[in-house]
Design a protein around this motif. Structure first.
Motif, mmCIF file in Angstrom:
data_model
loop_
_atom_site.group_PDB
_atom_site.id
_atom_site.type_symbol
_atom_site.label_atom_id
_atom_site.label_comp_id
_atom_site.label_asym_id
_atom_site.label_seq_id
_atom_site.Cartn_x
_atom_site.Cartn_y
_atom_site.Cartn_z
ATOM 1 N N PHE A 157 0.833 -1.202 0.000
ATOM 2 C CA PHE A 157 0.000 0.000 0.000
ATOM 3 C C PHE A 157 0.868 1.253 0.000
ATOM 4 O O PHE A 157 0.562 2.228 -0.678
ATOM 5 C CB PHE A 157 -0.940 -0.027 1.207
ATOM 6 C CG PHE A 157 -2.072 0.950 1.149
ATOM 7 C CD1 PHE A 157 -3.071 0.818 0.199
ATOM 8 C CD2 PHE A 157 -2.147 1.995 2.045
ATOM 9 C CE1 PHE A 157 -4.126 1.715 0.142
ATOM 10 C CE2 PHE A 157 -3.197 2.896 1.998
ATOM 11 C CZ PHE A 157 -4.191 2.758 1.038
ATOM 12 N N LEU A 209 2.132 2.582 -3.401
ATOM 13 C CA LEU A 209 1.210 3.248 -4.316
ATOM 14 C C LEU A 209 1.454 4.750 -4.285
ATOM 15 O O LEU A 209 1.794 5.307 -3.243
ATOM 16 C CB LEU A 209 -0.240 2.966 -3.917
ATOM 17 C CG LEU A 209 -0.714 1.526 -3.963
ATOM 18 C CD1 LEU A 209 -2.152 1.433 -3.468
ATOM 19 C CD2 LEU A 209 -0.585 0.943 -5.351
ATOM 20 N N ARG A 253 -3.455 5.897 -3.163
ATOM 21 C CA ARG A 253 -3.734 5.545 -1.759
ATOM 22 C C ARG A 253 -4.922 6.344 -1.247
ATOM 23 O O ARG A 253 -5.824 5.808 -0.600
ATOM 24 C CB ARG A 253 -2.513 5.827 -0.869
ATOM 25 C CG ARG A 253 -1.474 4.750 -0.885
ATOM 26 C CD ARG A 253 -0.466 4.867 0.260
ATOM 27 N NE ARG A 253 -0.232 6.196 0.768
ATOM 28 C CZ ARG A 253 0.651 7.052 0.264
ATOM 29 N NH1 ARG A 253 1.388 6.722 -0.764
ATOM 30 N NH2 ARG A 253 0.791 8.252 0.805
ATOM 31 N N LEU A 278 -1.928 -2.695 -6.406
ATOM 32 C CA LEU A 278 -1.865 -3.343 -5.100
ATOM 33 C C LEU A 278 -1.901 -4.859 -5.264
ATOM 34 O O LEU A 278 -1.102 -5.578 -4.660
ATOM 35 C CB LEU A 278 -3.029 -2.864 -4.228
ATOM 36 C CG LEU A 278 -2.996 -3.215 -2.758
ATOM 37 C CD1 LEU A 278 -1.738 -2.683 -2.080
ATOM 38 C CD2 LEU A 278 -4.228 -2.642 -2.071
#
Length: 188
Positions: free
Chosen positions: A111, A114, A119, A157
């Motif tokens: 995460f 990103l 995000r 992701l």
């Protein structure tokens, strides 16, 4: 309370702290910085409560304040000295309390890779439950832009985590569960 009367928005602030904290964590990726960002958000909201229009979406208003505060902090940070050796950052991190097929630590690492905009879109439409239209308004962009950012974020992701498109990841954190669940339901 009479019909049509609204609660004092100050009384509702505490109801949004959890969502604000989760959004702050996704933006800052640092527990202490997230707590500071939430505190700044609440302080700014409190001071500017006269600008809030009763009957409108308090949560969206708070998220907008937080998002703007985050980007203001980032602009200021560009002029500050960085934690070059990472000693301070390392002292603030902690390992997840659980293991599993897909460990929380793996999710967080993916995460964090990103881009900020992806995000942010995933946190707003996935974890925080805002409609694409609400998220677009908070970010000051078109609805299609939010949809695109969320979709690209979901795909990246999954790629970073080595997941097949139809694979159901097992994650023990409700915020991350909701990101993935909302994302999968919106793909159709």
């Amino acid at each position: 309370m009479a019909d049509g009367a609204h609660r004092d928005p100050r009384d509702e602030l505490v109801e949004h702290l959890g969502a604000l904290r989760a959004f702050a964590m996704s933006l800052t990726r640092n527990s202490a910085a997230a707590d500071d960002l939430v505190q700044d958000t609440i302080e700014k909201a409190w001071k500017n409560m006269d600008k809030f229009q009763p009957g409108t979406n308090l949560r969206a208003w708070l998220f907008t304040i937080q998002r703007n505060a985050f980007y203001s902090i980032r602009r200021k940070a560009k002029r500050e000295v960085a934690d070059v050796d990472g000693a301070m950052a390392a002292s603030l991190s902690e390992k997840p309390a659980h293991d599993g097929r897909l460990a929380m630590n793996d999710f967080r690492k993916a995460f964090e890779q990103l881009p900020d905009e992806q995000r942010e879109a995933l946190m707003l439409v996935g974890a925080s439950g805002f409609a694409y239209e609400e998220a677009a308004e908070m970010c000051g962009v078109a609805v299609g832009t939010i949809k695109s950012r969320a979709n690209r974020g979901r795909r990246r992701l999954a790629e970073l985590m080595g997941l097949d498109p139809d694979e159901d990841p097992v994650i023990g954190d409700t915020t991350n569960d909701s990101i993935i669940a909302s994302s999968q339901s919106r793909q159709g």
